[in-house]
Design an enzyme around this catalytic site. Structure first.
Site, PDB file in Angstrom:
ATOM      1  N   PHE A 142       1.176  -1.179  -0.200  1.00 43.48           N
ATOM      2  CA  PHE A 142       0.230  -0.117   0.110  1.00 43.48           C
ATOM      3  C   PHE A 142       1.158   1.179  -0.059  1.00 43.48           C
ATOM      4  O   PHE A 142       1.695   1.102   0.989  1.00 43.48           O
ATOM      5  CB  PHE A 142      -1.141   0.004   1.416  1.00 43.48           C
ATOM      6  CG  PHE A 142      -1.847   0.531   0.959  1.00 43.48           C
ATOM      7  CD1 PHE A 142      -3.285  -0.584   0.597  1.00 43.48           C
ATOM      8  CD2 PHE A 142      -2.255   1.905   0.788  1.00 43.48           C
ATOM      9  CE1 PHE A 142      -4.675   0.648   0.193  1.00 43.48           C
ATOM     10  CE2 PHE A 142      -4.333   2.402   1.067  1.00 43.48           C
ATOM     11  CZ  PHE A 142      -4.566   1.667   0.459  1.00 43.48           C
TER      12      PHE A 142
ATOM     13  N   GLN B 155      -6.856  16.084   4.568  1.00 38.56           N
ATOM     14  CA  GLN B 155      -6.824  15.031   3.349  1.00 38.56           C
ATOM     15  C   GLN B 155      -7.108  15.003   1.937  1.00 38.56           C
ATOM     16  O   GLN B 155      -8.556  14.700   2.604  1.00 38.56           O
ATOM     17  CB  GLN B 155      -6.330  13.701   3.147  1.00 38.56           C
ATOM     18  CG  GLN B 155      -5.356  13.133   2.704  1.00 38.56           C
ATOM     19  CD  GLN B 155      -5.132  11.455   2.748  1.00 38.56           C
ATOM     20  OE1 GLN B 155      -6.322  10.459   3.447  1.00 38.56           O
ATOM     21  NE2 GLN B 155      -3.733  11.346   3.256  1.00 38.56           N
TER      22      GLN B 155
ATOM     23  N   HIS C  70      -8.796  14.005  -2.226  1.00 39.33           N
ATOM     24  CA  HIS C  70      -8.367  13.008  -3.259  1.00 39.33           C
ATOM     25  C   HIS C  70      -8.305  13.784  -4.730  1.00 39.33           C
ATOM     26  O   HIS C  70      -9.742  14.943  -4.543  1.00 39.33           O
ATOM     27  CB  HIS C  70      -9.370  12.363  -3.684  1.00 39.33           C
ATOM     28  CG  HIS C  70      -9.047  10.928  -4.061  1.00 39.33           C
ATOM     29  ND1 HIS C  70      -9.177  10.817  -5.447  1.00 39.33           N
ATOM     30  CD2 HIS C  70      -8.327   9.663  -4.239  1.00 39.33           C
ATOM     31  CE1 HIS C  70      -8.760  10.287  -6.532  1.00 39.33           C
ATOM     32  NE2 HIS C  70      -8.301   8.964  -5.287  1.00 39.33           N
TER      33      HIS C  70
ATOM     34  N   LEU D 231     -16.200   9.547  -5.267  1.00 37.37           N
ATOM     35  CA  LEU D 231     -14.467   8.870  -5.401  1.00 37.37           C
ATOM     36  C   LEU D 231     -14.285   8.228  -7.032  1.00 37.37           C
ATOM     37  O   LEU D 231     -14.895   7.672  -7.293  1.00 37.37           O
ATOM     38  CB  LEU D 231     -14.115   8.732  -4.912  1.00 37.37           C
ATOM     39  CG  LEU D 231     -12.886   8.922  -3.863  1.00 37.37           C
ATOM     40  CD1 LEU D 231     -12.353   7.855  -3.108  1.00 37.37           C
ATOM     41  CD2 LEU D 231     -12.165  10.427  -3.944  1.00 37.37           C
TER      42      LEU D 231
ATOM     43  N   GLU E 186      -8.057   7.239  -9.066  1.00 39.58           N
ATOM     44  CA  GLU E 186      -6.956   7.075  -9.808  1.00 39.58           C
ATOM     45  C   GLU E 186      -7.292   5.893 -11.122  1.00 39.58           C
ATOM     46  O   GLU E 186      -6.111   6.824 -11.993  1.00 39.58           O
ATOM     47  CB  GLU E 186      -5.397   7.437  -8.580  1.00 39.58           C
ATOM     48  CG  GLU E 186      -5.499   8.041  -8.216  1.00 39.58           C
ATOM     49  CD  GLU E 186      -4.645   8.414  -7.033  1.00 39.58           C
ATOM     50  OE1 GLU E 186      -5.114   8.070  -6.199  1.00 39.58           O
ATOM     51  OE2 GLU E 186      -4.538   9.072  -6.476  1.00 39.58           O
TER      52      GLU E 186
ATOM     53  N   ARG F 136      -1.080  12.383  -6.402  1.00 37.90           N
ATOM     54  CA  ARG F 136      -1.474  13.061  -5.949  1.00 37.90           C
ATOM     55  C   ARG F 136      -1.550  14.650  -5.480  1.00 37.90           C
ATOM     56  O   ARG F 136      -2.592  16.160  -6.110  1.00 37.90           O
ATOM     57  CB  ARG F 136      -2.402  12.689  -5.008  1.00 37.90           C
ATOM     58  CG  ARG F 136      -2.880  11.289  -4.868  1.00 37.90           C
ATOM     59  CD  ARG F 136      -4.237  10.831  -3.516  1.00 37.90           C
ATOM     60  NE  ARG F 136      -4.228   9.816  -4.051  1.00 37.90           N
ATOM     61  CZ  ARG F 136      -5.025   9.141  -2.870  1.00 37.90           C
ATOM     62  NH1 ARG F 136      -5.399   9.790  -1.056  1.00 37.90           N
ATOM     63  NH2 ARG F 136      -5.418   8.006  -3.204  1.00 37.90           N
TER      64      ARG F 136
ATOM     65  N   HIS G 106     -11.086  14.291   1.788  1.00 38.51           N
ATOM     66  CA  HIS G 106     -11.056  12.317   2.145  1.00 38.51           C
ATOM     67  C   HIS G 106     -11.310  12.469   3.812  1.00 38.51           C
ATOM     68  O   HIS G 106     -12.134  11.528   4.205  1.00 38.51           O
ATOM     69  CB  HIS G 106     -10.505  11.625   1.746  1.00 38.51           C
ATOM     70  CG  HIS G 106     -10.682  10.713   1.349  1.00 38.51           C
ATOM     71  ND1 HIS G 106     -11.209  10.147   1.169  1.00 38.51           N
ATOM     72  CD2 HIS G 106      -9.959   9.292   1.344  1.00 38.51           C
ATOM     73  CE1 HIS G 106     -11.415   8.586   0.969  1.00 38.51           C
ATOM     74  NE2 HIS G 106      -9.897   8.165   1.514  1.00 38.51           N
TER      75      HIS G 106
ATOM     76  N   ARG H 245      -2.044  11.620   6.497  1.00 35.64           N
ATOM     77  CA  ARG H 245      -2.437  10.400   6.566  1.00 35.64           C
ATOM     78  C   ARG H 245      -1.379   9.422   5.723  1.00 35.64           C
ATOM     79  O   ARG H 245      -1.998   9.470   4.326  1.00 35.64           O
ATOM     80  CB  ARG H 245      -3.840  10.059   7.082  1.00 35.64           C
ATOM     81  CG  ARG H 245      -3.958   8.682   7.672  1.00 35.64           C
ATOM     82  CD  ARG H 245      -5.242   8.958   7.497  1.00 35.64           C
ATOM     83  NE  ARG H 245      -5.993   8.629   6.567  1.00 35.64           N
ATOM     84  CZ  ARG H 245      -6.771   8.031   5.660  1.00 35.64           C
ATOM     85  NH1 ARG H 245      -6.548   6.340   5.991  1.00 35.64           N
ATOM     86  NH2 ARG H 245      -7.258   7.656   4.676  1.00 35.64           N
TER      87      ARG H 245
END
Lengths: 84, 594
Positions: free
Chosen positions: B122, B243, B245, B255, B258, B289, B356, B397
Site C-alpha cells: 500500500f 487529506q 483526493h 470518488l 486514480e 496526488r 477525504h 495520513r
C-alpha cells in the site's frame, strides 16, 4: 407513529448511511420517485433501505440481481436515478 | 432555566459513536464488566468505517520481512514530522496484536496458502526505513471496514454492551473542575432529551468531512464530537490538516479512482487544454496526488474552470475505445452516469479535488485520554479514531493507518478508562445544578426562532466557503477573506430556523443541531489554516513555496508545532511536537520526498 413521522424516519435511514453513494441515491429516490410508488413497491423500498450498503450497492450497480419481482421493479427505478 | 430538569441515566462509561473505534472501546469496557452505553446516530454497522476498503496495516511479516520500527518510520515521514513519535511508536508496535485480536473476534481476513493473514502493498508503506515497498496491509477483499464493524459488533452483543441507536449526543457535561461527567443526548424517535451520567465518556464520533462542499464522506460525518468538545471549552488540534483526493465527481463528491488516469484519462480545462502538460511535463496526468490537485485548483482559480460557475475541470476518457471503458472501468462508468449524469464514453466527467480525511481533532495522548495544553489528562474524557488527534497522522495520513488507529486507540482508550477507575482518578461525581442549561437554551432557541436562516442554505454556504477559501491548495488572501466569511456564516448558524417544531422524528431539528457542530469545525479549520504560514503535508500554501531553505515550503524553525484552536474568541495556541518515542531513538527531521 403518523405518516409524517414514518417518512422522516425513512428519510433519516436513507440519508445517514455508511457510504456517500447510497446517501445520495436513496435521498434523491425518496424525493422524486418514492411518492409515485404503489403500496407494494413502497414496502419493497423500505426493505431495501433497511439493507446494509454493501448488500444494496451490488443490486443497484447491476452486479447482482433481485429474486423478488417487486423488489426488482424498485431496484430498476433506483438504477435509473440520476443525482444532480 | 436552571430549574429545568431532564431524565438521567447512569453508566460506568458512555461511548459516543459506534464505528470502529467506538465498538473497539466498548468491547474493552463491557468485557471488563463495566456498564457501558454506546450512543449512535445510526445502527452500528452503518457507520462510515464501512467506506474504508483498503485494509489495516500491521508489520506481521506474513509475506516478507517486516518490523514495527519500519512502519513507525513510514508513519512519521507520512505525517511530515508533525505526528507525535510516542503515539506513532505505540500504534505501530500494537498493530500486530490488535490485528490478531480482531482475527480472533471473527474477522474474515484474506489468507495466504499457508492460512496466514494475506498482506498486500500500500502506498507509503516501505521496508527498511523507506527502502522499498512492503506488504503490510491486511484486508478482507474490498470490504475490510464492513467486515471489521461486523466482527466488533458481534463481540459487543456477546459482551452485553447497551446500544442506543438513533440517538444524537448534543453536549458534553463538565463540572467546575473541568471533569467530564457524561453527555446530554436526544432520542430521535421520541424527541426526549436525556442525560447520560457516567464515570467515563469516550468520543468516537468520527470526522467532519462534510464541512467541505466536495467531500467523499457520507452525510453522517458532521463532526459532532468536535462541536461538543469545542463548546465545552476543549481546544481542537491541527484542524488545518485535511487529506484531499484529486478526483471526486463535482457536486456529488463520489470518488473517481486514480485508475481512470492510469487507463489514459486526461484532465482538461474550459479551453479543452490538457493543462497537466504545463504543470508536470513528464508525468502529466499521472503526477502525484498533490501536484494534480494543485494544478486543478490553479486552473479553477485563474478562471479556466468549467461549467456555469467555472468551478470544476473535466476528466476525459472519450478518446478511449468504448470496449476498453466497458471492460476496464465499468464501475466508473456507472458512477459517472448516476452521479454526474454523464456517460464518460460520450462526454468528460466533471471533477474537483475532494475532501477525504481529517487529520486533526480532539487532543489525546497515546492512551486515548483527552489532554489539555500541558498534556494533563482531562478527567473522565477519552477519544479515539478520526475525532481524536493522538497525533499519529500529523500533517498527512498514510493509507491503512486509519483502520489501525481505530483498533489501537479504541482499545487503549478503553484500557485507560479501566485504569483510571481502578486508581480512583475518576468516579461518579454529582451533576452540577445547571448542567443541562446550555443545551436546553440551544434547543429552545431553535424551537422559538422566527425570521431565521434556512439550515440547508446555511450549510451550503458553509461548505462552499470552506471549499473555495480553504481547499486542497491555499492562498494567503483567500484564507484571510475566508476567516471573515466563515464568521459571517456563523452568524447565520446562530439564528437558523426550522418550520417543523414537532418532537417525534424531527429530522429538521437534528440537521440544525448537526450544523451547530459543522460550524465549530469550519471555524477551527479556517482560522488554523490562515495562521499556519508554511506548507506541510496536506496544508499547502501558495506563499510558502519550495525553496532551498524550506524544502516543499516546510518551515521547521517557525512551524514545527501543533496548533490548538480555542472556540472562545477564536484564540490559537501552539504546543511542541513530541519527538521522543517510547523506546527507540527519535526520527530526526528530514525533507519528505518519495
Amino acid at each position: 407513529m403518523g405518516d409524517r413521522e414514518k417518512l422522516n424516519r425513512l428519510r433519516w435511514r436513507c440519508t445517514r448511511r455508511a457510504m456517500l453513494e447510497m446517501d445520495l441515491l436513496l435521498g434523491e429516490f425518496l424525493d422524486r420517485i418514492f411518492p409515485t410508488l404503489n403500496p407494494e413497491q413502497a414496502d419493497a423500498f423500505v426493505n431495501l433501505a433497511d439493507m446494509e450498503d454493501l448488500e444494496l450497492w451490488p443490486l443497484v450497480n447491476g452486479s447482482r440481481e433481485c429474486s423478488d419481482p417487486v423488489q426488482a421493479e424498485v431496484v430498476a427505478l433506483l438504477r435509473d436515478v440520476r443525482v444532480k | 432555566m436552571s430549574k429545568l430538569t431532564i431524565p438521567v441515566r447512569k453508566f460506568d462509561a458512555v461511548i459516543v459513536g459506534a464505528g470502529g473505534s467506538g465498538l473497539r472501546a466498548a468491547i474493552q469496557l463491557s468485557e471488563a464488566g463495566l456498564k457501558t452505553a454506546v450512543l449512535s446516530k445510526v445502527f452500528p454497522t452503518r457507520s462510515h468505517t464501512v467506506a474504508a476498503q483498503g485494509g489495516v496495516s500491521a508489520s506481521l511479516g506474513n509475506s516478507e520481512e517486516d518490523h514495527w520500527h519500519w512502519h513507525m518510520y513510514d508513519t512519521v515521514k507520512g505525517s511530515d514530522w508533525l505526528g507525535d513519535q510516542d503515539a506513532i511508536e505505540y500504534m505501530c508496535r500494537m498493530a500486530p496484536e490488535v490485528v490478531v485480536e480482531l482475527e480472533h473476534f471473527g474477522m474474515p481476513f484474506d489468507r495466504t496458502d499457508e492460512g496466514k493473514i494475506y498482506q498486500r502493498p500500500f502506498g507509503g508503506h516501505m521496508s527498511n526505513f523507506g527502502e522499498k515497498p512492503v506488504r503490510r496491509a491486511c484486508a478482507a477483499a474490498d470490504r475490510t471496514g464492513h467486515a471489521m464493524l461486523h466482527a466488533l459488533y458481534q463481540r459487543n452483543v456477546r459482551a452485553n454492551t447497551q446500544f442506543f441507536v438513533e440517538w444524537m449526543a448534543l453536549d458534553l457535561i463538565r463540572d467546575d473542575s473541568g471533569q467530564v461527567l457524561g453527555v446530554i443526548a436526544l432520542e430521535m424517535e421520541t424527541g426526549d432529551v436525556v442525560a447520560f451520567h457516567a464515570k467515563a465518556t469516550v468520543f468516537a464520533t468520527g470526522g467532519a468531512g462534510r464541512i467541505f462542499y466536495s467531500s467523499t464522506n457520507a452525510f453522517i460525518n458532521t463532526g459532532d464530537g468536535l462541536g461538543m468538545a469545542a463548546r465545552a471549552g476543549i481546544a481542537l488540534e491541527d484542524m488545518e490538516f485535511w487529506q484531499f483526493h484529486p478526483t471526486g465527481v463535482a457536486g456529488a463528491g463520489v470518488l473517481i479512482t486514480e485508475g481512470v488516469r492510469g487507463e489514459g484519462g486526461i484532465l482538461r480545462n474550459s479551453a479543452n487544454e490538457r493543462f497537466m502538460e504545463r504543470y508536470a511535463p513528464n508525468a502529466k496526468d499521472l503526477a502525484s496526488r498533490d501536484v494534480v490537485s494543485r494544478a486543478m485548483v490553479t486552473e479553477i482559480n485563474e478562471g479556466r474552470g468549467c461549467g456555469p460557475n467555472k468551478d470544476f475541470v473535466l476528466l476525459d476518457i472519450t478518446h478511449l475505445d468504448p470496449a476498453t471503458i466497458m471492460k476496464r472501468l465499468p464501475g466508473i462508468r456507472e458512477i459517472s452516469i448516476q452521479f454526474a449524469g454523464i456517460d464518460p464514453i460520450k462526454a468528460p466527467i466533471p471533477v474537483v479535488p475532494t475532501c477525504h480525511y481529517q487529520m486533526g481533532g480532539v487532543p489525546t495522548n497515546y492512551k486515548g485520554q483527552v489532554v489539555s495544553q500541558d498534556a494533563t489528562p482531562i478527567p473522565g474524557f477519552y477519544a479515539a479514531g478520526e475525532v481524536a488527534c493522538a497525533s499519529v497522522h500529523g500533517a498527512n495520513r498514510l493509507g491503512t493507518n486509519s483502520l489501525l488507529d481505530l483498533l489501537v486507540f479504541g482499545k487503549s482508550s478503553g484500557d485507560s478508562v479501566i485504569d483510571d477507575l481502578r486508581s480512583g482518578a475518576i468516579g461518579l461525581k454529582e451533576l452540577p445544578a445547571d448542567y443541562a442549561e446550555r443545551t436546553l437554551s440551544r434547543l429552545n432557541r431553535l424551537n422559538t426562532q422566527t425570521g431565521g436562516a434556512s439550515v440547508n442554505e446555511t450549510r451550503l454556504e458553509l461548505q462552499r466557503t470552506m471549499q473555495k477559501h480553504c481547499g486542497v491548495f491555499r492562498f494567503k488572501d483567500m484564507l484571510v477573506e475566508g476567516v471573515a466569511k466563515i464568521l459571517d456564516v456563523e452568524k447565520a448558524v446562530l439564528r437558523t430556523e426550522i418550520k417543523d417544531k414537532s418532537q417525534v422524528w424531527n429530522t429538521a431539528r437534528v440537521e440544525a443541531l448537526e450544523l451547530d457542530n459543522l460550524i465549530e469545525v469550519a471555524k477551527a479549520t479556517m482560522i488554523s489554516a490562515e495562521a499556519r504560514k508554511e506548507s506541510r503535508g496536506a496544508h499547502v500554501r501558495d506563499d510558502a513555496p519550495d525553496t532551498a531553505a524550506n524544502p516543499n515550503g516546510r518551515d521547521d524553525v517557525n512551524w514545527h508545532k501543533h496548533t490548538l484552536w480555542h472556540r472562545e474568541s477564536n484564540r490559537l495556541d501552539y504546543k511542541p511536537v513530541i519527538m521522543k518515542p517510547l523506546s527507540v531513538e527519535s526520527i530526526a527531521l528530514k525533507t519528505r520526498s518519495y
